[in-house]
Scaffold this motif. Structure first.
Motif, PDB file in Angstrom:
ATOM      1  N   LEU A  64       1.431  -2.407  -6.761  1.00 46.54           N
ATOM      2  CA  LEU A  64       1.727  -2.296  -5.336  1.00 46.54           C
ATOM      3  C   LEU A  64       0.573  -2.841  -4.505  1.00 46.54           C
ATOM      4  N   LEU A  65      -0.648  -2.500  -4.894  1.00 46.45           N
ATOM      5  CA  LEU A  65      -1.824  -2.989  -4.178  1.00 46.45           C
ATOM      6  C   LEU A  65      -1.888  -4.516  -4.222  1.00 46.45           C
ATOM      7  N   GLU A  66      -1.620  -5.086  -5.388  1.00 48.07           N
ATOM      8  CA  GLU A  66      -1.636  -6.543  -5.510  1.00 48.07           C
ATOM      9  C   GLU A  66      -0.556  -7.177  -4.639  1.00 48.07           C
ATOM     10  N   ALA A  67       0.610  -6.561  -4.585  1.00 50.47           N
ATOM     11  CA  ALA A  67       1.688  -7.077  -3.736  1.00 50.47           C
ATOM     12  C   ALA A  67       1.287  -7.019  -2.257  1.00 50.47           C
ATOM     13  N   MET A  68       0.620  -5.944  -1.862  1.00 49.76           N
ATOM     14  CA  MET A  68       0.169  -5.810  -0.478  1.00 49.76           C
ATOM     15  C   MET A  68      -0.874  -6.884  -0.144  1.00 49.76           C
ATOM     16  N   ILE A  69      -1.773  -7.133  -1.066  1.00 51.18           N
ATOM     17  CA  ILE A  69      -2.795  -8.164  -0.862  1.00 51.18           C
ATOM     18  C   ILE A  69      -2.153  -9.535  -0.767  1.00 51.18           C
ATOM     19  N   ASP A  70      -1.200  -9.815  -1.666  1.00 46.81           N
ATOM     20  CA  ASP A  70      -0.495 -11.103  -1.642  1.00 46.81           C
ATOM     21  C   ASP A  70       0.222 -11.314  -0.317  1.00 46.81           C
ATOM     22  N   GLU A  71       0.887 -10.269   0.183  1.00 45.53           N
ATOM     23  CA  GLU A  71       1.611 -10.374   1.448  1.00 45.53           C
ATOM     24  C   GLU A  71       0.646 -10.630   2.605  1.00 45.53           C
ATOM     25  N   ALA A  72      -0.460  -9.908   2.636  1.00 42.93           N
ATOM     26  CA  ALA A  72      -1.446 -10.101   3.698  1.00 42.93           C
ATOM     27  C   ALA A  72      -2.029 -11.512   3.637  1.00 42.93           C
ATOM     28  N   THR A  73      -2.269 -12.007   2.426  1.00 38.86           N
ATOM     29  CA  THR A  73      -2.795 -13.365   2.257  1.00 38.86           C
ATOM     30  C   THR A  73      -1.804 -14.394   2.789  1.00 38.86           C
ATOM     31  N   ARG A  74      -0.530 -14.210   2.466  1.00 36.47           N
ATOM     32  CA  ARG A  74       0.507 -15.137   2.971  1.00 36.47           C
ATOM     33  C   ARG A  74       0.546 -15.131   4.495  1.00 36.47           C
ATOM     34  N   GLU A  75       0.460 -13.940   5.083  1.00 40.90           N
ATOM     35  CA  GLU A  75       0.505 -13.836   6.541  1.00 40.90           C
ATOM     36  C   GLU A  75      -0.693 -14.534   7.192  1.00 40.90           C
ATOM     37  N   VAL A  76      -1.864 -14.339   6.636  1.00 38.08           N
ATOM     38  CA  VAL A  76      -3.071 -14.966   7.196  1.00 38.08           C
ATOM     39  C   VAL A  76      -2.985 -16.480   7.061  1.00 38.08           C
ATOM     40  N   ARG A  77      -2.547 -16.962   5.896  1.00 37.53           N
ATOM     41  CA  ARG A  77      -2.425 -18.408   5.710  1.00 37.53           C
ATOM     42  C   ARG A  77      -1.408 -19.011   6.660  1.00 37.53           C
ATOM     43  N   ALA A  78      -0.282 -18.317   6.858  1.00 37.71           N
ATOM     44  CA  ALA A  78       0.735 -18.809   7.792  1.00 37.71           C
ATOM     45  C   ALA A  78       0.169 -18.862   9.214  1.00 37.71           C
ATOM     46  N   GLU A  79      -0.567 -17.854   9.607  1.00 39.44           N
ATOM     47  CA  GLU A  79      -1.171 -17.833  10.932  1.00 39.44           C
ATOM     48  C   GLU A  79      -2.184 -18.958  11.098  1.00 39.44           C
ATOM     49  N   MET A  80      -2.980 -19.207  10.049  1.00 41.17           N
ATOM     50  CA  MET A  80      -3.957 -20.288  10.105  1.00 41.17           C
ATOM     51  C   MET A  80      -3.255 -21.644  10.227  1.00 41.17           C
ATOM     52  N   ARG A  81      -2.135 -21.802   9.529  1.00 42.30           N
ATOM     53  CA  ARG A  81      -1.377 -23.060   9.633  1.00 42.30           C
ATOM     54  C   ARG A  81      -0.837 -23.240  11.051  1.00 42.30           C
ATOM     55  N   ARG A  82      -0.323 -22.152  11.625  1.00 40.09           N
ATOM     56  CA  ARG A  82       0.213 -22.234  13.004  1.00 40.09           C
ATOM     57  C   ARG A  82      -0.883 -22.598  13.997  1.00 40.09           C
ATOM     58  N   GLN A  83      -2.072 -22.030  13.821  1.00 38.76           N
ATOM     59  CA  GLN A  83      -3.180 -22.321  14.722  1.00 38.76           C
ATOM     60  C   GLN A  83      -3.694 -23.742  14.551  1.00 38.76           C
ATOM     61  N   GLY A  84      -3.551 -24.289  13.357  1.00 39.49           N
ATOM     62  CA  GLY A  84      -4.026 -25.633  13.082  1.00 39.49           C
ATOM     63  C   GLY A  84      -3.133 -26.715  13.639  1.00 39.49           C
ATOM     64  N   GLN A  85      -1.953 -26.363  14.072  1.00 40.91           N
ATOM     65  CA  GLN A  85      -0.995 -27.363  14.583  1.00 40.91           C
ATOM     66  C   GLN A  85      -1.243 -27.672  16.035  1.00 40.91           C
TER      67      GLN A  85
END
Length: 85
Positions: A64-85
């Motif tokens: 569960l902890l790993e899944a939570m970390i993976d989800e948070a990582t995906r969210e941060v990466r998506a946000e960084m991609r949006r900011q980079g556009q």
């Protein structure tokens, strides 16, 4: 270091001699003592923060902890991609 703040701290004579000997053996100069102390303080704060997080999460199942970390990582990466556009 931007604007330096002067600290007054006390350490034992043994610690002082050991640290100054260590810094001297590393080829460091007098001013490097402040840099060493600042680095040590930052590392200690990080270490304590990590320990608090580990303690807080010790009852969470590893999968569960790993899944939570993976989800948070995906969210941060998506946000960084949006900011980079």
């Amino acid at each position: 270091m931007t604007e330096a703040i002067r600290w007054t701290i006390k350490v034992s004579q043994d610690t002082d001699r050991a640290l100054r000997g260590f810094l001297g053996a590393q080829g460091m100069k007098k001013g490097d003592l402040s840099k060493f102390v600042e680095d040590a303080v930052r590392w200690r704060m990080l270490d304590r923060t990590v320990q608090v997080v580990k303690d807080r999460n010790q009852d969470i199942a590893p999968d569960l902890l790993e899944a939570m970390i993976d989800e948070a990582t995906r969210e941060v990466r998506a946000e960084m991609r949006r900011q980079g556009q």
